[in-house]
Write a protein that holds these residues in place. Structure first.
Motif, PDB file in Angstrom:
ATOM      1  N   ASP A   1       3.308  -0.417   5.109  1.00 13.03           N
ATOM      2  CA  ASP A   1       3.068  -1.772   4.594  1.00 13.03           C
ATOM      3  C   ASP A   1       2.571  -2.704   5.688  1.00 13.03           C
ATOM      4  OD1 ASP A   1       3.707  -1.180   2.004  1.00 13.03           O
ATOM      5  OD2 ASP A   1       5.811  -1.788   2.169  1.00 13.03           O
ATOM      6  N   VAL A   2       3.132  -2.572   6.884  1.00 15.67           N
ATOM      7  CA  VAL A   2       2.685  -3.409   7.999  1.00 15.67           C
ATOM      8  C   VAL A   2       1.216  -3.148   8.294  1.00 15.67           C
ATOM      9  CG1 VAL A   2       2.899  -3.792  10.487  1.00 15.67           C
ATOM     10  CG2 VAL A   2       4.942  -3.695   9.066  1.00 15.67           C
ATOM     11  N   SER A   3       0.819  -1.876   8.309  1.00 17.45           N
ATOM     12  CA  SER A   3      -0.583  -1.555   8.587  1.00 17.45           C
ATOM     13  C   SER A   3      -1.490  -2.107   7.491  1.00 17.45           C
ATOM     14  CB  SER A   3      -0.757  -0.042   8.725  1.00 17.45           C
ATOM     15  OG  SER A   3      -0.482   0.613   7.497  1.00 17.45           O
ATOM     16  N   ARG A   4      -1.040  -2.069   6.208  1.00 21.44           N
ATOM     17  CA  ARG A   4      -1.859  -2.619   5.118  1.00 21.44           C
ATOM     18  C   ARG A   4      -1.984  -4.140   5.229  1.00 21.44           C
ATOM     19  NH1 ARG A   4       1.501   0.939   1.713  1.00 21.44           N
ATOM     20  NH2 ARG A   4       0.338   2.865   1.297  1.00 21.44           N
ATOM     21  N   ILE A   5      -0.869  -4.806   5.580  1.00 22.78           N
ATOM     22  CA  ILE A   5      -0.910  -6.264   5.722  1.00 22.78           C
ATOM     23  C   ILE A   5      -1.826  -6.663   6.872  1.00 22.78           C
ATOM     24  CG2 ILE A   5       0.467  -8.292   6.333  1.00 22.78           C
ATOM     25  CD1 ILE A   5       2.815  -7.012   4.838  1.00 22.78           C
TER      26      ILE A   5
ATOM     27  N   LEU B   1      -3.711  -4.942   1.367  1.00 20.08           N
ATOM     28  CA  LEU B   1      -2.516  -4.887   0.524  1.00 20.08           C
ATOM     29  C   LEU B   1      -2.906  -5.300  -0.891  1.00 20.08           C
ATOM     30  CD1 LEU B   1       0.570  -4.464   0.437  1.00 20.08           C
ATOM     31  CD2 LEU B   1       0.800  -6.908   0.888  1.00 20.08           C
ATOM     32  N   ASN B   2      -2.885  -4.365  -1.814  1.00 22.42           N
ATOM     33  CA  ASN B   2      -3.241  -4.630  -3.210  1.00 22.42           C
ATOM     34  C   ASN B   2      -1.985  -4.846  -4.043  1.00 22.42           C
ATOM     35  OD1 ASN B   2      -6.037  -4.312  -2.777  1.00 22.42           O
ATOM     36  ND2 ASN B   2      -5.809  -2.074  -2.905  1.00 22.42           N
TER      37      ASN B   2
ATOM     38  N   HIS C   1      14.655  -2.047  11.327  1.00 24.14           N
ATOM     39  CA  HIS C   1      13.631  -1.874  12.362  1.00 24.14           C
ATOM     40  C   HIS C   1      12.819  -3.142  12.580  1.00 24.14           C
ATOM     41  CE1 HIS C   1      11.465  -1.140   8.620  1.00 24.14           C
ATOM     42  NE2 HIS C   1      12.259  -0.087   8.415  1.00 24.14           N
ATOM     43  N   GLY C   2      13.288  -4.305  12.141  1.00 20.26           N
ATOM     44  CA  GLY C   2      12.623  -5.564  12.437  1.00 20.26           C
ATOM     45  C   GLY C   2      11.327  -5.779  11.696  1.00 20.26           C
ATOM     46  N   LEU C   3      11.134  -5.111  10.547  1.00 26.27           N
ATOM     47  CA  LEU C   3       9.907  -5.279   9.774  1.00 26.27           C
ATOM     48  C   LEU C   3      10.138  -5.982   8.443  1.00 26.27           C
ATOM     49  CD1 LEU C   3       8.220  -1.790  10.290  1.00 26.27           C
ATOM     50  CD2 LEU C   3       7.669  -3.935  11.435  1.00 26.27           C
ATOM     51  N   GLY C   4      11.397  -6.122   8.041  1.00 22.89           N
ATOM     52  CA  GLY C   4      11.684  -6.637   6.700  1.00 22.89           C
ATOM     53  C   GLY C   4      11.129  -8.020   6.463  1.00 22.89           C
ATOM     54  N   LEU C   5      11.397  -8.968   7.361  1.00 16.63           N
ATOM     55  CA  LEU C   5      10.928 -10.335   7.157  1.00 16.63           C
ATOM     56  C   LEU C   5       9.412 -10.433   7.294  1.00 16.63           C
ATOM     57  CD1 LEU C   5      13.684 -12.401   8.990  1.00 16.63           C
ATOM     58  CD2 LEU C   5      13.380 -12.051   6.542  1.00 16.63           C
ATOM     59  N   TYR C   6       8.827  -9.681   8.214  1.00 18.08           N
ATOM     60  CA  TYR C   6       7.377  -9.685   8.357  1.00 18.08           C
ATOM     61  C   TYR C   6       6.708  -9.191   7.081  1.00 18.08           C
ATOM     62  CZ  TYR C   6       2.732  -8.472  10.080  1.00 18.08           C
ATOM     63  OH  TYR C   6       1.375  -8.359  10.240  1.00 18.08           O
ATOM     64  N   ILE C   7       7.230  -8.086   6.525  1.00 19.58           N
ATOM     65  CA  ILE C   7       6.659  -7.545   5.280  1.00 19.58           C
ATOM     66  C   ILE C   7       6.897  -8.503   4.130  1.00 19.58           C
ATOM     67  CG2 ILE C   7       6.854  -5.672   3.607  1.00 19.58           C
ATOM     68  CD1 ILE C   7       7.505  -3.822   5.961  1.00 19.58           C
TER      69      ILE C   7
ATOM     70  N   GLU D   1       2.885 -14.256   0.741  1.00 20.86           N
ATOM     71  CA  GLU D   1       1.582 -14.894   0.940  1.00 20.86           C
ATOM     72  C   GLU D   1       0.492 -14.183   0.153  1.00 20.86           C
ATOM     73  OE1 GLU D   1       1.115 -14.911   5.136  1.00 20.86           O
ATOM     74  OE2 GLU D   1       2.420 -16.655   5.454  1.00 20.86           O
ATOM     75  N   ALA D   2       0.614 -12.863  -0.035  1.00 21.42           N
ATOM     76  CA  ALA D   2      -0.347 -12.136  -0.857  1.00 21.42           C
ATOM     77  C   ALA D   2      -0.274 -12.588  -2.307  1.00 21.42           C
ATOM     78  CB  ALA D   2      -0.109 -10.636  -0.754  1.00 21.42           C
TER      79      ALA D   2
END
Length: 494
Positions: free
Chosen positions: A310-314, A319-320, A435-441, A447-448
């Motif tokens: 998901d991070v790489s798609r964002i 990200l669809n 792993h510190g990705l939850g809030l970023y995702i 925003e998407a």
């Protein structure tokens, strides 16, 4: 010659006239006082002839001697007189004499060469004929005449004059009054010097100086801009360097985190499998328990992999979303039920069961957002307590908030809390999984959808994470997207 006679010879003759008279008177008195009585006693018969000689012949002789001396002086000086007379006539500077009415009386060779007029063309003409019409209108000639008459002279005055061919000439004018015996001026003498070339050279020098000064200002401005640009580039390079250092640190943290996150579930899976292999009498209940551990840890690994995807798609902007009208209430209840089974120290406080409007979004992604926020609320509230969920409907969007009674976020870290791989402490991976990705995702997914996410927190008291989603009734003109298989939900830590 006439000017020399009036200026030098005539004053000398006037002085000699009195000298001759005094000489005759002196001879007569000397003879009468000292010689006449003696001559009368010695030569009585000739005394009258001697008187005639002294009173007549000697006086005439003295006069003759004086006149002869004057003639000799005049004969000895003709070359000098001629040189003196020819000096102003042949001067390279224009020398002009004027009468009391400022009409030209003499016009030398220098004036002819400078202005192009021959003497016959200018003698008897008014002096202001030489002034340009615009200068004449400003009474330049009258101003020169007034200054000369008041002061007795005019010195180094720059004027503009007009030559015979119509060319304007810059002239430096100097002159003085020619006094008469009565003290009133009987004329004026002017000396004109052509300074056109000098003034042109001066103006050209000033122009070149101004151009040079302008070029220097322009060069200084360019250097200043270059300096500012260099400073900005240095600042950008420094910022890029700091970002690279931060990325390097994040890389190290990510490698450490991934190693830990992968090692923990793999260790649990390996341990469960070993226990199953070592058990001689495997009961169905024991098998189910171990397989449950294996399934949970595999799900944990799957969430980690999907989070990284998901991070790489964002980051790539790919990200669809499979958008449609979504009822938010069942999603909230479903997430609460799944998480309530994981804790006995926390409980969820839901809003009143009011009908909420439909939102426009991807149902699986909305569930993923809520799961991440509620899972974080449990992990970072180690003392347990209520976790509140609030919903507020606006005209265009719905606002959803998750409040926990946890450790809170330091003010210095609030700005970085939504960065990928960011953890509150370097050691919190040992206390809480994630792993510190939850809030970023989560923020990327909000925003998407066209919403926004923010946080309010007091360190030691808890945090409130809030996000918005658009309502379905305002999205009738929303661009359709190509449906795709919905990825399964994943939970991540702060």
């Amino acid at each position: 010659m006439k000017s020399w006679y009036e200026g030098q010879l005539l004053p000398r003759l006037m002085r000699l006239r009195w000298l001759v008279g005094l000489a005759i008177l002196g001879v007569a008195l000397g003879y009468r006082l000292f010689l006449q009585d003696y001559v009368a006693r010695q030569w009585a018969g000739l005394s009258w002839l001697i008187d005639v000689f002294f009173y007549g012949l000697v006086g005439a002789l003295i006069g003759w001697v004086c006149i002869t001396w004057i003639a000799r002086v005049v004969q000895e000086r003709p070359g000098e007189v001629e040189r003196l007379a020819s000096a102003p006539r042949n001067s390279a500077d224009a020398i002009v004499s004027l009468d009391e009415g400022w009409e030209i009386k003499t016009w030398n060779r220098g004036a002819e060469l400078m202005l192009g007029y021959r003497p016959g063309e200018m003698i008897g003409q008014p002096f202001d004929r030489l002034m340009p019409r615009d200068s004449r209108e400003t009474s330049e000639a009258e101003a020169i005449a007034q200054d000369t008459e008041q002061k007795g002279y005019v010195q180094a005055r720059d004027v503009e004059m007009l030559s015979k061919d119509g060319k304007r000439i810059r002239v430096q004018l100097a002159g003085n009054v020619l006094p008469s015996d009565g003290g009133k001026p009987r004329g004026f003498s002017l000396v004109l010097r052509d300074i056109t070339a000098a003034r042109q050279a001066q103006e050209q020098t000033q122009r070149l100086y101004r151009e040079l000064e302008q070029k220097m200002r322009e060069r200084t401005r360019k250097l200043e801009l270059a300096r500012h640009e260099l400073e900005e580039r240095n600042a950008q390079l420094h910022q890029a360097y700091e970002e690279l250092k931060e990325l390097d640190r994040l890389k190290s943290d990510f490698v450490s985190m991934v190693s830990h996150e992968l090692r923990s579930p793999l260790t649990n899976i390996s341990g469960a499998v070993e226990l199953m292999l070592e058990e001689e009498d495997l009961s169905d209940e024991y098998v189910r328990k171990m397989l449950g551990v294996v399934g949970d840890q595999c799900e944990r690994l799957i969430r980690l992999v999907r989070g990284v995807l998901d991070v790489s798609r964002i980051d790539a902007g790919r990200l669809n979303l499979d958008r449609k009208e979504v009822d938010i209430s069942p999603i909230v209840q479903r997430v609460v039920n799944s998480l309530q089974a994981t804790t006995v120290f926390h409980w969820f406080e839901l809003p009143a069961a009011n009908e909420l409007p439909l939102v426009w979004g991807d149902e699986d992604r909305v569930e993923q957002i809520l799961f991440n926020l509620l899972d974080n609320a449990i992990k970072f509230s180690p003392s347990g307590g209520p976790i509140g969920i609030q919903m507020q409907t606006g005209d265009e969007e719905i606002t959803i908030s998750v409040t926990d009674p946890g450790v809170g976020i330091p003010p210095a870290k609030l700005a970085r809390i939504f960065q990928k791989f960011h953890r509150l402490d370097s050691h919190d991976s040992r206390e809480t999984y994630g792993h510190g990705l939850g809030l970023y995702i989560s923020r990327g997914l909000v925003e998407a959808h066209g919403g926004k996410m923010w946080v309010e927190s007091i360190e030691g008291e808890g945090s409130t994470f809030t996000f918005t989603l658009p309502l379905a009734h305002r999205t009738t003109d929303t661009k359709e997207v190509t449906p795709h298989p919905s990825p399964e939900k994943s939970g991540e830590g702060r």
